[in-house]
Design a protein around this motif. Structure first.
Motif, PDB file in Angstrom:
ATOM      1  N   ILE A   1     -80.942  22.982 -17.793  1.00  7.45           N
ATOM      2  CA  ILE A   1     -80.510  21.693 -16.817  1.00  7.45           C
ATOM      3  C   ILE A   1     -81.045  20.612 -17.252  1.00  7.45           C
ATOM      4  O   ILE A   1     -82.342  20.341 -17.370  1.00  7.45           O
TER       5      ILE A   1
ATOM      6  N   ILE B   1     -85.015  23.895  -8.451  1.00  3.82           N
ATOM      7  CA  ILE B   1     -84.947  25.306  -8.950  1.00  3.82           C
ATOM      8  C   ILE B   1     -85.842  26.316  -8.146  1.00  3.82           C
ATOM      9  O   ILE B   1     -85.382  27.297  -8.134  1.00  3.82           O
TER      10      ILE B   1
ATOM     11  N   SER C   1     -85.544  23.313 -17.713  1.00  2.21           N
ATOM     12  CA  SER C   1     -85.137  22.288 -16.797  1.00  2.21           C
ATOM     13  C   SER C   1     -85.784  21.033 -16.758  1.00  2.21           C
ATOM     14  O   SER C   1     -86.937  21.164 -17.143  1.00  2.21           O
TER      15      SER C   1
ATOM     16  N   LEU D   1     -75.551  21.671 -16.704  1.00  3.50           N
ATOM     17  CA  LEU D   1     -75.950  22.901 -17.112  1.00  3.50           C
ATOM     18  C   LEU D   1     -75.368  23.116 -18.717  1.00  3.50           C
ATOM     19  O   LEU D   1     -74.178  22.683 -18.881  1.00  3.50           O
TER      20      LEU D   1
ATOM     21  N   ALA E   1     -87.221  21.092 -11.644  1.00  7.01           N
ATOM     22  CA  ALA E   1     -88.081  22.141 -11.718  1.00  7.01           C
ATOM     23  C   ALA E   1     -89.072  22.258 -10.754  1.00  7.01           C
ATOM     24  O   ALA E   1     -89.678  23.453 -10.325  1.00  7.01           O
TER      25      ALA E   1
END
Length: 307
Positions: free
Chosen positions: A145, A106, A97, A268, A102
């Motif tokens: 991501i 996430i 990510s 994504l 992150a």
């Protein structure tokens, strides 16, 4: 050697007699005795001493039983693994990510995901979109991501969100009383900018150039999380992704809409051509749900905005 013969042998050892073994296996005593005899013939070993009314395992029989037990324990482990796979809770999930997500979104999604699939081992990697793209392309990660798609990679992709950037400032700043912040409002303010080579900087530069406003850039950083921390210390104002700003709202900062709109996007990405991974699909479903909830929360901010 047949599995049913080995199963009968194990049942006799555990229960102590062919009659009790027959009850365990829901069969007849003659069937058990027949299975034992056929097993002995197939492996060339005498497994029991036959005595009136009972059977006693030989030394070879006990040694063979130890190996049988190991095999049955292995089968039990396979059965447990199959159950975990059915629940999607076993295995390894590797996520890559961008830093913006992150550090906040996430982990919040993973909190919910691990409550559903507690036995999954999760590996998280964070970096710029270029690094995330490379990890997914190399199959080092199952899902990524990113904020920007690189056309030279053949990914399968889908949108996670497209959201308007906000102006982030200390809660006691004079602009906190404005319903909407515009480029002219930031003309004399210390401004924390994306780094020169950052993909998101050009969009911000373009908005201020069109408005004829020259910013007073005092700090540059490639990461939204660092930007938010700098704003919280009163070192300047910034235009950031509101999802990143969410994590710092308890640190004395507020978010205000910024116009003209500057979009922040997340997509994504998946390795193209790989079979669908049910664990990845489950994580993505949770991530999308958490993202939508946070977007809804942004539309009703807890801090009051003056008209």
């Amino acid at each position: 050697m047949r599995f049913s013969h080995v199963e009968a042998f194990r049942a006799v050892i555990i229960s102590g007699s062919t009659t009790a073994a027959a009850r365990m296996l829901h069969t007849s005593q003659p069937n058990v005795s027949r299975s034992i005899a056929q097993l002995e013939k197939s492996i060339g070993l005498q497994l029991f001493e036959r005595m009136p009314g009972k059977v006693v395992p030989t030394t070879d029989g006990l040694t063979f039983f130890n190996e049988v037990q190991r095999s049955f324990h292995g089968l039990l482990r396979l059965e447990e693994a199959a159950n975990r796979i059915r629940r999607f809770s076993g295995g390894l999930l590797r996520i890559a990510s961008i830093q913006t997500l992150a550090h906040g979104l996430i982990p919040r999604a993973l909190k919910r995901f691990t409550q559903i699939y507690p036995e999954t081992i999760i590996s998280i990697h964070a970096g710029h979109s270029a690094a995330v793209s490379q990890w997914v392309d190399e199959l080092s990660c199952d899902v990524g991501i990113v904020s920007h798609i690189y056309e030279n990679y053949g990914f399968a992709s889908e949108e996670l969100y497209s959201i308007d950037g906000i102006c982030l400032m200390p809660a006691d700043h004079r602009l906190a009383n404005k319903a909407v912040v515009r480029p002219a409002d930031l003309a004399d303010e210390p401004f924390i900018s994306f780094a020169q080579n950052d993909h998101g900087r050009s969009a911000v530069d373009e908005v201020f150039a069109k408005a004829g406003i020259e910013r007073r850039i005092t700090l540059e950083t490639p990461f939204s999380t660092i930007t938010c921390a700098l704003v919280a210390q009163g070192l300047g104002l910034a235009i950031v992704n509101p999802i990143a700003g969410q994590d710092y709202r308890t640190m004395g900062i507020v978010m205000r809409p910024f116009r003209p709109s500057i979009k922040h996007n997340a997509r994504l990405i998946y390795p193209k051509g790989r079979p669908e991974n049910r664990l990845v699909a489950s994580f993505v479903e949770v991530l999308k749900a958490v993202t939508e909830e946070e977007r809804a929360a942004l539309s009703t901010p807890p801090d009051k905005v003056a008209p």
